[in-house]
Design an enzyme around this catalytic site. Structure first.
Site, mmCIF file in Angstrom:
data_model
loop_
_atom_site.group_PDB
_atom_site.id
_atom_site.type_symbol
_atom_site.label_atom_id
_atom_site.label_comp_id
_atom_site.label_asym_id
_atom_site.label_seq_id
_atom_site.Cartn_x
_atom_site.Cartn_y
_atom_site.Cartn_z
ATOM 1 C CG ASP A 87 -1.672 1.143 1.501
ATOM 2 O OD1 ASP A 87 -2.452 1.479 0.610
ATOM 3 O OD2 ASP A 87 -1.530 1.774 2.566
ATOM 4 C CG ASP A 89 -1.574 7.592 0.598
ATOM 5 O OD1 ASP A 89 -0.584 8.253 0.270
ATOM 6 O OD2 ASP A 89 -2.610 7.538 -0.076
ATOM 7 N N GLY A 124 -7.518 4.309 3.782
ATOM 8 C CA GLY A 124 -7.578 3.178 2.839
ATOM 9 C C GLY A 124 -8.786 3.208 1.921
ATOM 10 C CB SER A 194 -3.872 7.358 -3.513
ATOM 11 O OG SER A 194 -3.678 8.687 -3.950
ATOM 12 C CG ASN A 196 -3.657 12.462 -5.869
ATOM 13 O OD1 ASN A 196 -3.719 13.145 -6.883
ATOM 14 N ND2 ASN A 196 -4.591 12.499 -4.932
ATOM 15 C CG ASP A 248 -1.926 2.733 6.313
ATOM 16 O OD1 ASP A 248 -2.222 2.274 5.198
ATOM 17 O OD2 ASP A 248 -2.273 3.860 6.712
HETATM 18 P P1 B16 Z 1 -6.916 9.941 -3.395
HETATM 19 P P2 B16 Z 1 -3.632 4.030 0.170
HETATM 20 C C1 B16 Z 1 -5.608 5.809 0.164
HETATM 21 O O1 B16 Z 1 -4.295 5.469 -0.163
HETATM 22 C C2 B16 Z 1 -5.656 6.586 1.460
HETATM 23 O O2 B16 Z 1 -5.330 5.746 2.545
HETATM 24 C C3 B16 Z 1 -7.047 7.128 1.690
HETATM 25 O O3 B16 Z 1 -7.064 7.936 2.849
HETATM 26 C C4 B16 Z 1 -7.488 7.944 0.473
HETATM 27 O O4 B16 Z 1 -8.832 8.367 0.639
HETATM 28 C C5 B16 Z 1 -7.378 7.085 -0.779
HETATM 29 O O5 B16 Z 1 -6.045 6.622 -0.923
HETATM 30 C C6 B16 Z 1 -7.766 7.845 -2.027
HETATM 31 O O6 B16 Z 1 -6.791 8.802 -2.268
HETATM 32 O O7 B16 Z 1 -7.920 10.935 -2.935
HETATM 33 O O8 B16 Z 1 -5.503 10.486 -3.477
HETATM 34 O O9 B16 Z 1 -7.345 9.251 -4.678
HETATM 35 O O10 B16 Z 1 -3.523 3.986 1.648
HETATM 36 O O11 B16 Z 1 -4.559 2.982 -0.437
HETATM 37 O O12 B16 Z 1 -2.299 4.096 -0.534
HETATM 38 MG MG MG Z 2 -2.722 3.173 3.382
#
Ligand code: B16
Ligand code: MG
Length: 295
Positions: A87, A89, A124, A194, A196, A248
């Site tokens: 993962d 973030d 997540g 994400s 991003n 996480d």
């Molecule tokens: P975005 P991960 C997740 O990333 C984050 O944990 C979560 O808080 C967020 O809402 C989600 O990505 C979407 O992110 O708005 O940047 O598309 O933990 O799966 O790497």
């Molecule tokens: Mg995460």
């Protein structure tokens, strides 16, 4: 067995592995005693029950091992680990805090003060899923168009917060762990919710470190749905049982388990107790140690 079935819902979080063993041993014994068709009839209610409490895949995995041991006499662990899926973030970089702070600002503008508890529900989850949860939690009603506007605003705030990210923001041990994973001959994927993710990987200078990068654009369903990890296993051409996911978020751990992968939780042992192993960070371990713990 009836007694176990009656109380296992309460036991499955705290004694998951033991429960899987009990079911696997019982099913194995019934199969040995009755053989194919009759055993299937006798076991159909147990199979249905295991599916309803989400233990079916894990028990089936243990049975495969028992069956194999029975037929070829070997005691080789059935699931040689061949790949790791990370993962992003909260595992590789500490952007989880920026996601939360961005939601905090957005919800403030909508008249609500979100709490740390909300972090457990948004961590997540996809952007839209997170917004839906928060609106529901604070009784805010918006049209679809307004939701999209606020989701975009959250993303603008988030992008501004991560603007200055550099390789120094990699979480402790993350870079070394990625290098050691490769050295150990394992395949590597990123499995992030994400949209991003690729931009963040580039800022961290690690976009070329993975065999496969899957992000929020590669799955329709939000974690805890297994889609992102199922897709990662397919892209790596590995069976989910050969793959370890590092997460996480409790939702991410659930997604990994639902995909049939092994799960290593990073962070709070209580929140991540469904994982096979929980560690405080990648600096606390190395790939060989993880494989040893899971074998
Ligand atoms: P975005 P991960 C997740 O990333 C984050 O944990 C979560 O808080 C967020 O809402 C989600 O990505 C979407 O992110 O708005 O940047 O598309 O933990 O799966 O790497
Ligand atoms: Mg995460």
């Amino acid at each position: 067995m009836n007694l176990v079935m009656r109380y296992d819902d309460q036991l499955k979080d705290s004694h998951r592995s033991g429960l899987e063993d009990v079911y696997a041993a019982h099913i194995h014994a019934i199969r040995e005693a009755y053989g194919g068709v009759m055993a299937r009839q006798k076991l159909s209610n147990i199979f249905g029950h295991l599916k309803s409490i989400d233990l079916f895949t894990a028990v089936a995995e243990k049975l495969k091992y028992m069956d194999k041991k029975n037929t070829d006499g070997t005691d080789k662990h059935p699931t040689e680990i061949k790949g790791f899926v990370f993962d992003l973030d909260g595992v590789i970089v500490d952007t989880a805090v920026h996601h939360f702070q961005s939601w905090k600002k957005v919800l403030k503008q909508l008249g609500a003060d979100i709490t740390e508890e909300d972090d457990l529900h948004t961590r997540g989850a996809s952007r839209m899923e997170s917004l839906e949860y928060l609106l529901n939690q604070y009784g805010i009603e918006l049209t679809q168009e307004e939701k999209e506007m606020w989701a975009a605003r959250k993303n603008d705030i988030y992008l501004e917060a991560i603007e200055q990210i550099t390789p120094r923001d990699l979480l402790p041990g993350a870079f070394a762990f990625l290098i050691d994973t490769r050295k150990a001959g394992l395949k590597l994927a990123l499995g992030s919710a994400s949209k991003n993710a690729i931009g963040v990987l580039k800022k961290l200078g690690i976009e070329d470190r993975f065999d496969v990068v899957l992000d929020g654009n590669d799955a329709k369903e939000s974690k805890p749905h297994p889609e992102i990890f199922t897709n990662a296993c397919n892209a790596l051409q590995l069976d989910p049982s050969e793959v370890v996911v590092f997460e996480d978020a409790a939702k991410g751990v659930q997604a990994a388990l639902a995909a049939g992968c092994k799960a290593v939780g990073l962070g709070d042992p209580e929140a991540l107790k469904a994982a096979h192993v929980v560690i405080s960070g990648l600096d606390q371990t190395n790939p060989s140690h993880i494989i040893e713990l899971l074998s």
